[in-house]
Design a protein around this motif. Structure first.
Motif, mmCIF file in Angstrom:
data_model
loop_
_atom_site.group_PDB
_atom_site.id
_atom_site.type_symbol
_atom_site.label_atom_id
_atom_site.label_comp_id
_atom_site.label_asym_id
_atom_site.label_seq_id
_atom_site.Cartn_x
_atom_site.Cartn_y
_atom_site.Cartn_z
ATOM 1 N N LEU A 15 0.412 -0.084 11.266
ATOM 2 C CA LEU A 15 1.014 0.382 10.019
ATOM 3 C C LEU A 15 2.391 1.002 10.249
ATOM 4 C CD1 LEU A 15 -2.101 1.995 8.270
ATOM 5 C CD2 LEU A 15 -0.931 -0.110 7.607
ATOM 6 N N HIS A 20 4.778 -3.140 5.301
ATOM 7 C CA HIS A 20 3.680 -3.705 4.503
ATOM 8 C C HIS A 20 2.859 -4.673 5.360
ATOM 9 C CE1 HIS A 20 1.590 -5.299 0.943
ATOM 10 N NE2 HIS A 20 1.745 -6.479 1.515
ATOM 11 N N GLY A 23 -4.034 -7.269 4.053
ATOM 12 C CA GLY A 23 -5.333 -6.891 4.611
ATOM 13 C C GLY A 23 -5.891 -7.945 5.540
ATOM 14 N N ARG A 38 -10.846 -1.536 5.483
ATOM 15 C CA ARG A 38 -10.848 -0.575 4.388
ATOM 16 C C ARG A 38 -11.462 0.751 4.822
ATOM 17 N NH1 ARG A 38 -12.073 -5.271 1.295
ATOM 18 N NH2 ARG A 38 -14.312 -4.829 1.392
ATOM 19 N N VAL A 41 -8.983 2.545 7.072
ATOM 20 C CA VAL A 41 -7.912 3.115 6.257
ATOM 21 C C VAL A 41 -8.364 4.430 5.647
ATOM 22 C CG1 VAL A 41 -6.616 2.818 4.100
ATOM 23 C CG2 VAL A 41 -6.685 0.957 5.772
ATOM 24 N N ARG A 45 -6.757 8.212 6.034
ATOM 25 C CA ARG A 45 -6.458 9.070 4.889
ATOM 26 C C ARG A 45 -7.105 10.448 5.051
ATOM 27 N NH1 ARG A 45 -7.669 4.177 0.638
ATOM 28 N NH2 ARG A 45 -5.531 3.321 0.525
ATOM 29 N N VAL A 51 -1.964 6.277 3.161
ATOM 30 C CA VAL A 51 -1.923 4.820 3.246
ATOM 31 C C VAL A 51 -2.138 4.268 1.842
ATOM 32 C CG1 VAL A 51 -2.860 2.751 4.324
ATOM 33 C CG2 VAL A 51 -2.875 4.926 5.576
ATOM 34 N N GLU A 52 -1.114 3.632 1.298
ATOM 35 C CA GLU A 52 -1.224 3.052 -0.028
ATOM 36 C C GLU A 52 -1.752 1.627 0.067
ATOM 37 O OE1 GLU A 52 2.387 3.280 -2.209
ATOM 38 O OE2 GLU A 52 2.186 5.430 -2.612
ATOM 39 N N SER A 53 -2.554 1.229 -0.915
ATOM 40 C CA SER A 53 -3.097 -0.120 -0.944
ATOM 41 C C SER A 53 -2.764 -0.768 -2.275
ATOM 42 C CB SER A 53 -4.617 -0.094 -0.752
ATOM 43 O OG SER A 53 -5.244 0.702 -1.738
ATOM 44 N N THR A 54 -2.496 -2.066 -2.227
ATOM 45 C CA THR A 54 -2.224 -2.834 -3.438
ATOM 46 C C THR A 54 -3.194 -4.001 -3.493
ATOM 47 O OG1 THR A 54 -0.542 -4.082 -2.213
ATOM 48 C CG2 THR A 54 0.206 -2.225 -3.537
ATOM 49 N N TYR A 61 -1.555 -3.112 2.700
ATOM 50 C CA TYR A 61 -1.470 -1.681 2.975
ATOM 51 C C TYR A 61 -0.079 -1.321 3.476
ATOM 52 C CZ TYR A 61 -6.556 -2.176 2.845
ATOM 53 O OH TYR A 61 -7.835 -2.448 2.459
ATOM 54 N N ARG A 62 0.338 -0.096 3.178
ATOM 55 C CA ARG A 62 1.602 0.417 3.667
ATOM 56 C C ARG A 62 1.467 1.914 3.889
ATOM 57 N NH1 ARG A 62 5.979 -1.474 0.433
ATOM 58 N NH2 ARG A 62 7.236 0.302 1.009
#
Length: 328
Positions: A15, A20, A23, A38, A41, A45, A51-54, A61-62
């Motif tokens: 990361l 970016h 997954g 997941r 991650v 956290r 860790v942001e997820s989209t 993840y970023r």
């Protein structure tokens, strides 16, 4: 160290190397399922990493700056001190590996919370590092932002002021940051010019991230080095002149390569090429690169024009004179 902990640290390292990550790519590199990614991650956290997820097919993840410094075994004071030290090293080229300095700076500032980042900015303004000669002032914030985008292959929008003071907005794909002499240069693909451009970093006023990724264009380290060298030698010189040669612009650009920078079409058959040097001898050397058989005129200025003429006339007399006897 447990497998879970080792895997979480490996995930953190990934990361930190790109902004970016899809997954599926993380799961493939870690050789686990996306469900395990997941869970790992979530563990990061819990440790304080934001860790942001989209979601979606293009999701992933970023790593973002959080509300507190993650467990880097650094106190706030140590983190601030390290960030300022790296900024000074980056702008003054005090460390042998410029790329390593910028990478370390990017990694650290990426996770600094906003309060500490403001503290770094405030303290950095009051720190006056020793200047190297008359080197231009480079914004460490700009360097850090460009370093992140170069690492992450992210397109940028720059506000750039050229040597004549003309401001422009440039949309670019950053490929390399490199020091040359006492300046920093950004080699990038200019999307509006559809060509390579090299910008002096001290002339970049603002950097805007677009979050749009790009695929790196093929360019060798040798080409990067040559383009940066050409750009670094393009600053105002003591002796500046033009040569108008009997060569169409496209043919001249093909023969001169990156050294054709600044050349313009005088008409359909002739090209105007600016050149210069620290003295008339350096400037004369540029004229020697005009291809054999190509006629040209030059605006070589006085008093250097007279000095050049005297040197050339003396050289011609020496070439026309009999060769000196070989002693012994």
């Amino acid at each position: 160290m447990s497998d879970t902990t080792s895997r979480a640290l490996a995930l953190l390292n990934l990361l930190q190397t790109h902004r970016h990550w899809p997954g599926t790519e993380l799961a493939s590199r870690l050789r686990v399922t996306e469900r395990t990614v997941r869970r790992d991650v979530d563990r990061l956290r819990d440790l304080g990493y934001r860790v942001e997820s989209t979601p979606g097919a293009a999701g992933g993840y970023r790593l973002e700056a959080g509300s507190a410094v993650p467990p880097l075994l650094l106190t706030d004071d140590e983190a601030v001190t390290m960030a300022i030290g790296l900024r000074v090293a980056a702008t003054q080229q005090l460390v042998g590996g410029a790329e390593v300095t910028l990478t370390a700076l990017a990694k650290l500032e990426q996770v600094l919370p906003s309060a500490l980042r403001r503290r770094v900015n405030a303290l950095a303004e009051s720190v006056q590092p020793p200047r190297i000669g008359d080197s231009p002032v480079v914004s460490p914030e700009v360097l850090g932002e460009i370093a992140l985008a170069t690492r992450d292959t992210e397109r940028l929008r720059l506000r750039y002021v050229d040597g004549a003071g003309v401001e422009s907005i440039r949309r670019v794909e950053p490929h390399a940051l490199a020091p040359s002499g006492r300046k920093w240069f950004l080699l990038c693909w200019d999307l509006d010019r559809d060509d390579w451009r090299t910008f002096r970093v001290d002339r970049i006023e603002t950097v805007e991230h677009t979050r749009v990724l790009f695929a790196r264009r093929p360019i060798t380290p040798e080409e990067i080095e040559e383009r940066v060298f050409v750009a670094s030698s393009w600053s105002p010189q003591k002796v500046e002149a033009d040569a108008v040669m009997d060569l169409p612009l496209d043919e001249m650009q093909e023969r001169f390569g990156v050294w054709s920078q600044g050349a313009t079409a005088e008409d359909a058959q002739r090209t105007r090429w600016p050149f210069g040097g620290s003295d008339w001898r350096d400037a004369m050397y540029a004229l020697l690169w005009i291809p054999e058989g190509v006629e040209y005129t030059t605006t070589f200025p006085e008093p250097w024009r007279a000095e050049l003429r005297e040197a050339v006339e003396r050289m011609l007399r020496a070439l026309d004179a009999p060769a000196p006897d070989v002693v012994g």
